[in-house]
Scaffold this motif. Sequence first.
Motif, mmCIF file in Angstrom:
data_model
loop_
_atom_site.group_PDB
_atom_site.id
_atom_site.type_symbol
_atom_site.label_atom_id
_atom_site.label_comp_id
_atom_site.label_asym_id
_atom_site.label_seq_id
_atom_site.Cartn_x
_atom_site.Cartn_y
_atom_site.Cartn_z
ATOM 1 N N HIS A 8 0.838 -1.200 0.000
ATOM 2 C CA HIS A 8 0.000 0.000 0.000
ATOM 3 C C HIS A 8 0.876 1.255 0.000
ATOM 4 N N ARG A 9 1.879 1.273 0.863
ATOM 5 C CA ARG A 9 2.772 2.428 0.930
ATOM 6 C C ARG A 9 3.596 2.562 -0.354
ATOM 7 N N LEU A 10 3.977 1.433 -0.918
ATOM 8 C CA LEU A 10 4.705 1.465 -2.176
ATOM 9 C C LEU A 10 3.844 2.100 -3.275
ATOM 10 N N LYS A 11 2.581 1.750 -3.304
ATOM 11 C CA LYS A 11 1.673 2.328 -4.297
ATOM 12 C C LYS A 11 1.625 3.851 -4.152
ATOM 13 N N LEU A 17 6.195 9.303 -7.513
ATOM 14 C CA LEU A 17 7.272 9.199 -8.490
ATOM 15 C C LEU A 17 6.763 9.379 -9.918
ATOM 16 N N GLU A 18 5.603 8.822 -10.218
ATOM 17 C CA GLU A 18 5.039 8.996 -11.564
ATOM 18 C C GLU A 18 4.678 10.451 -11.826
ATOM 19 N N LYS A 19 4.222 11.165 -10.802
ATOM 20 C CA LYS A 19 3.962 12.602 -10.961
ATOM 21 C C LYS A 19 5.266 13.349 -11.248
ATOM 22 N N ALA A 20 6.347 12.931 -10.587
ATOM 23 C CA ALA A 20 7.649 13.559 -10.827
ATOM 24 C C ALA A 20 8.110 13.308 -12.265
ATOM 25 N N VAL A 21 7.823 12.139 -12.801
ATOM 26 C CA VAL A 21 8.138 11.862 -14.209
ATOM 27 C C VAL A 21 7.330 12.793 -15.103
ATOM 28 N N ASP A 22 6.034 12.895 -14.841
ATOM 29 C CA ASP A 22 5.171 13.776 -15.640
ATOM 30 C C ASP A 22 5.652 15.220 -15.618
ATOM 31 N N ILE A 52 5.127 -5.856 -7.655
ATOM 32 C CA ILE A 52 5.611 -4.478 -7.606
ATOM 33 C C ILE A 52 5.413 -3.810 -8.957
ATOM 34 N N LYS A 53 5.776 -4.500 -10.033
ATOM 35 C CA LYS A 53 5.587 -3.950 -11.373
ATOM 36 C C LYS A 53 4.104 -3.750 -11.678
ATOM 37 N N ALA A 54 3.248 -4.650 -11.211
ATOM 38 C CA ALA A 54 1.799 -4.510 -11.422
ATOM 39 C C ALA A 54 1.264 -3.273 -10.700
ATOM 40 N N ILE A 55 1.756 -3.018 -9.508
ATOM 41 C CA ILE A 55 1.356 -1.810 -8.771
ATOM 42 C C ILE A 55 1.786 -0.574 -9.558
ATOM 43 N N ALA A 56 3.008 -0.577 -10.048
ATOM 44 C CA ALA A 56 3.501 0.561 -10.829
ATOM 45 C C ALA A 56 2.647 0.761 -12.078
ATOM 46 N N MET A 57 2.315 -0.324 -12.747
ATOM 47 C CA MET A 57 1.487 -0.248 -13.952
ATOM 48 C C MET A 57 0.098 0.296 -13.630
ATOM 49 N N GLN A 58 -0.435 -0.090 -12.487
ATOM 50 C CA GLN A 58 -1.776 0.325 -12.074
ATOM 51 C C GLN A 58 -1.874 1.838 -11.889
ATOM 52 N N VAL A 59 -0.847 2.450 -11.351
ATOM 53 C CA VAL A 59 -0.917 3.881 -11.046
ATOM 54 C C VAL A 59 -0.347 4.763 -12.148
ATOM 55 N N ALA A 60 0.362 4.176 -13.107
ATOM 56 C CA ALA A 60 1.004 4.960 -14.153
ATOM 57 C C ALA A 60 -0.012 5.451 -15.180
ATOM 58 N N PRO A 61 0.161 6.688 -15.610
ATOM 59 C CA PRO A 61 -0.713 7.194 -16.669
ATOM 60 C C PRO A 61 -0.543 6.364 -17.944
ATOM 61 N N HIS A 66 7.326 3.818 -15.122
ATOM 62 C CA HIS A 66 8.745 4.126 -15.205
ATOM 63 C C HIS A 66 9.535 3.473 -14.070
ATOM 64 N N PHE A 67 8.968 2.451 -13.480
ATOM 65 C CA PHE A 67 9.566 1.739 -12.348
ATOM 66 C C PHE A 67 10.458 0.646 -12.923
ATOM 67 N N ASN A 68 11.716 0.972 -13.198
ATOM 68 C CA ASN A 68 12.552 0.107 -14.022
ATOM 69 C C ASN A 68 13.798 -0.465 -13.368
ATOM 70 N N PHE A 69 14.114 -0.078 -12.153
ATOM 71 C CA PHE A 69 15.381 -0.507 -11.578
ATOM 72 C C PHE A 69 15.215 -1.128 -10.198
ATOM 73 N N ILE A 70 16.107 -2.070 -9.925
ATOM 74 C CA ILE A 70 16.240 -2.586 -8.568
ATOM 75 C C ILE A 70 17.710 -2.476 -8.179
ATOM 76 N N GLN A 71 17.932 -2.303 -6.902
ATOM 77 C CA GLN A 71 19.287 -2.293 -6.373
ATOM 78 C C GLN A 71 19.327 -3.274 -5.224
ATOM 79 N N LEU A 72 20.246 -4.217 -5.303
ATOM 80 C CA LEU A 72 20.426 -5.189 -4.243
ATOM 81 C C LEU A 72 21.871 -5.637 -4.255
ATOM 82 N N PRO A 73 22.333 -6.203 -3.167
ATOM 83 C CA PRO A 73 23.739 -6.602 -3.125
ATOM 84 C C PRO A 73 24.027 -7.774 -4.055
#
Length: 102
Positions: A8-11, A17-22, A52-61, A66-73
């Motif tokens: 929920h918080r990620l959404k 973040l999508e607004k910042a892209v816009d 996570i990608k589905a959540i990004a797709m759901q909120v994106a215009p 634009h949720f394209n990267f992950i960072q992990l060790p």
Amino acid sequence: MPLQLFYHRLKLAVEVLEKAVDQGKISTDGLATWDDLRVPPTAPNHLDWAKIKAIAMQVAPNRQEHFNFIQLPINPTMVKARVQPTQKVKRTSKLENFPANS
């Protein structure tokens, strides 16, 4: 934190973040985590990249997220992310070129 609360918080964060892209402030974004994308799906803290990608797709215009990267060790002593699959997504990154035993 319960996973449902996290998602929920990620959404909410992805909406910002999508607004910042816009607005032209950023061009892409992603997620950084130490363990949660690397642990087995049975672990209580496992994050599902497909979800996570589905959540990004759901909120994106226009469903153009634009949720394209992950960072992990991942390094010569921490190859778990390379040799122990924990996500059910098609590999499309240059990570395929990272030797598991280097």
